[in-house]
Design a protein around this motif. Sequence first.
Motif, PDB file in Angstrom:
ATOM      1  N   PHE A  10       0.837  -1.194   0.000  1.00  0.00           N
ATOM      2  CA  PHE A  10       0.000   0.000   0.000  1.00  0.00           C
ATOM      3  C   PHE A  10       0.871   1.243   0.000  1.00  0.00           C
ATOM      4  O   PHE A  10       1.546   1.543   0.991  1.00  0.00           O
ATOM      5  N   GLY A  11       0.861   1.969  -1.131  1.00  0.00           N
ATOM      6  CA  GLY A  11       1.497   3.271  -1.153  1.00  0.00           C
ATOM      7  C   GLY A  11       0.584   4.303  -0.527  1.00  0.00           C
ATOM      8  O   GLY A  11      -0.521   3.994  -0.072  1.00  0.00           O
ATOM      9  N   ARG A  62       1.141   9.478  14.852  1.00  0.00           N
ATOM     10  CA  ARG A  62       2.249   9.548  15.795  1.00  0.00           C
ATOM     11  C   ARG A  62       2.532   8.176  16.407  1.00  0.00           C
ATOM     12  O   ARG A  62       3.688   7.801  16.623  1.00  0.00           O
ATOM     13  N   LEU A  63       1.477   7.429  16.704  1.00  0.00           N
ATOM     14  CA  LEU A  63       1.669   6.094  17.267  1.00  0.00           C
ATOM     15  C   LEU A  63       2.325   5.155  16.262  1.00  0.00           C
ATOM     16  O   LEU A  63       3.112   4.287  16.634  1.00  0.00           O
ATOM     17  N   ALA A  64       2.013   5.326  14.972  1.00  0.00           N
ATOM     18  CA  ALA A  64       2.629   4.485  13.940  1.00  0.00           C
ATOM     19  C   ALA A  64       4.114   4.762  13.822  1.00  0.00           C
ATOM     20  O   ALA A  64       4.886   3.886  13.405  1.00  0.00           O
ATOM     21  N   MET A 211      -4.416   0.439  11.185  1.00  0.00           N
ATOM     22  CA  MET A 211      -4.743  -0.976  11.342  1.00  0.00           C
ATOM     23  C   MET A 211      -3.973  -1.839  10.348  1.00  0.00           C
ATOM     24  O   MET A 211      -3.622  -2.977  10.636  1.00  0.00           O
ATOM     25  N   SER A 212      -3.697  -1.303   9.158  1.00  0.00           N
ATOM     26  CA  SER A 212      -2.964  -2.046   8.124  1.00  0.00           C
ATOM     27  C   SER A 212      -1.546  -1.520   7.940  1.00  0.00           C
ATOM     28  O   SER A 212      -0.974  -1.616   6.853  1.00  0.00           O
ATOM     29  N   ALA A 213      -0.967  -0.965   9.008  1.00  0.00           N
ATOM     30  CA  ALA A 213       0.355  -0.335   8.897  1.00  0.00           C
ATOM     31  C   ALA A 213       1.417  -1.290   8.374  1.00  0.00           C
ATOM     32  O   ALA A 213       2.356  -0.883   7.677  1.00  0.00           O
ATOM     33  N   ARG A 221       5.873   7.467   8.079  1.00  0.00           N
ATOM     34  CA  ARG A 221       5.410   8.729   7.482  1.00  0.00           C
ATOM     35  C   ARG A 221       4.014   8.604   6.886  1.00  0.00           C
ATOM     36  O   ARG A 221       3.168   9.473   7.063  1.00  0.00           O
ATOM     37  N   ASN A 222       3.776   7.520   6.175  1.00  0.00           N
ATOM     38  CA  ASN A 222       2.558   7.443   5.356  1.00  0.00           C
ATOM     39  C   ASN A 222       1.288   7.109   6.133  1.00  0.00           C
ATOM     40  O   ASN A 222       0.196   7.451   5.678  1.00  0.00           O
ATOM     41  N   VAL A 223       1.391   6.433   7.277  1.00  0.00           N
ATOM     42  CA  VAL A 223       0.181   6.127   8.048  1.00  0.00           C
ATOM     43  C   VAL A 223      -0.468   7.427   8.520  1.00  0.00           C
ATOM     44  O   VAL A 223      -1.676   7.625   8.383  1.00  0.00           O
ATOM     45  N   GLY A 224       0.341   8.331   9.078  1.00  0.00           N
ATOM     46  CA  GLY A 224      -0.202   9.613   9.529  1.00  0.00           C
ATOM     47  C   GLY A 224      -0.746  10.435   8.379  1.00  0.00           C
ATOM     48  O   GLY A 224      -1.831  11.020   8.477  1.00  0.00           O
ATOM     49  N   ARG A 225       0.002  10.482   7.286  1.00  0.00           N
ATOM     50  CA  ARG A 225      -0.441  11.258   6.121  1.00  0.00           C
ATOM     51  C   ARG A 225      -1.743  10.704   5.552  1.00  0.00           C
ATOM     52  O   ARG A 225      -2.680  11.460   5.252  1.00  0.00           O
ATOM     53  N   ALA A 226      -1.801   9.379   5.386  1.00  0.00           N
ATOM     54  CA  ALA A 226      -3.011   8.770   4.824  1.00  0.00           C
ATOM     55  C   ALA A 226      -4.201   8.973   5.750  1.00  0.00           C
ATOM     56  O   ALA A 226      -5.326   9.217   5.277  1.00  0.00           O
TER      57      ALA A 226
END
Length: 485
Positions: A10-11, A62-64, A211-213, A221-226
């Motif tokens: 996942f991008g 932040r948690l990711a 959940m799908s990190a 970077r991308n979990v927070g952005r997404a």
Amino acid sequence: MHDQPHPRRFGLPTATALVMGNIIGGGIFLLPASVAPFGTLSLLAFGVLTLGAIALALVFGRLAERDPSTGGPYVHARAAFGDFAGFLSAWSYWTMTWVSNAALAVAAVGYVHVLVPGHDSKGANLAVALLALWLPALANLAGTRWVGAVQLVSTVLKFIPLLFVAVVGLFFFDPHNLGSFNEGGGSALGGLSAAAAILLYSYVGVESASMSAGEVRDPERNVGRASVLGTVGAAVVYLLGTVSVFGTVAHQDLVNSTAPFSDAVDAMFGGRWGGTLIALAAVVSIVGALNGWTLMSAQAPYAAARDGLFPAAFATKRRGVPTFGVIVGVLLASLLTVVNYTSGSSGLFEILVLITTFSATVPYLLASGAQLYFLLSGRREEVRTGRFVRDVVLALAGFGFSFWLVAGAGYAAVYQGVLFLFAGVLVYVWMAARRASRAEGPEATEAADVTAADPGTTPAVRAAGPEITSAVTAAGLAVTVDTTV
């Protein structure tokens, strides 16, 4: 525990589509009519809730950064508060997903009837609902590449018509169609809270990237952005769409509408083709949401199973997807759907839907609390933050938003949800007992070996542990040598 190394599929665009697609389900198509009785005050409620949802999205981001593992809220709750809190998070989230999937499938049936009229029977309705559940499940079983592709396409297909109505409707906006600011009368604060109670669950799904990190590229970077981009994208559709419908459909008609977006299209362009267009968009929207939520239904038990808190079968993965979790989730949702159509009463179905409204809040509260714990307990380095005050404020805002969700769920939802939550304690006890028995196995074997080597050691000494046993044995040998001499 981190995921095993594997290609992350996942991008940022796909992760954003996952968040937006899971937030925007079928409810948006009735939302303007649901909040119309409160007047334009409901738009203010939407704005306040959007800020809370964005704060929660930032907390997940932040948690990711601290732990970018699959399981999101479960992972962080367990790290902060231990196995039991982690289990409650995973159990709540898991039950919420498969029950809400059944509700989404039932909702899809009504829109399919608009597209294909004349087939309104229990058997046909059940077949359509089961098809809505199993087609996304098959995409999930094909692997995360298919999940991502379906999610991107469905999000674009539902975003375009909704955004079309939202933007074009502004050109047909007539202020005379609006109701008063506080249409319900009474205090503005009371009206704000009442409108918010209906709107609160519009943002469930903000945690989807977290959940799908484990499947997201560069998750730190991308979990927070997404999470933020998906939440903001959904908010734009929600707010602009509601404003446009408010301004194109007369208030009195909107209050009694069963298809507000269709009525808005008809008011803009005339004719009756708007209903078909919006029904098609609704079906696509629901199928896209089911695609994402089917994956979510497997991620929480997958993460918990790796830590021994769910049965081990849930930890199996193929092509990046926890296949056993997907199958169990869709089977449970299918069973609930069959019960809904064959029992002759929707009582059980309504109870379970009430459970989901509360269950969704438990992981949010625990995750927000975990962030506060990491920040305030001297473990700040674990969340990699140089912005302590800002992160504390965001965590408090996320916790407040989550607490508001609980309050908005209502007494019945909280009552039913707590009962079902505590029922999960039996599962935790069973899994904890199994883990304990497995852990005691090697220790018992070691104790037996020591006893065989030196039968003279007493049970009390053996119970004290191998260190004491070794010391006593050594002392005995020393005494024997001394006596011999």
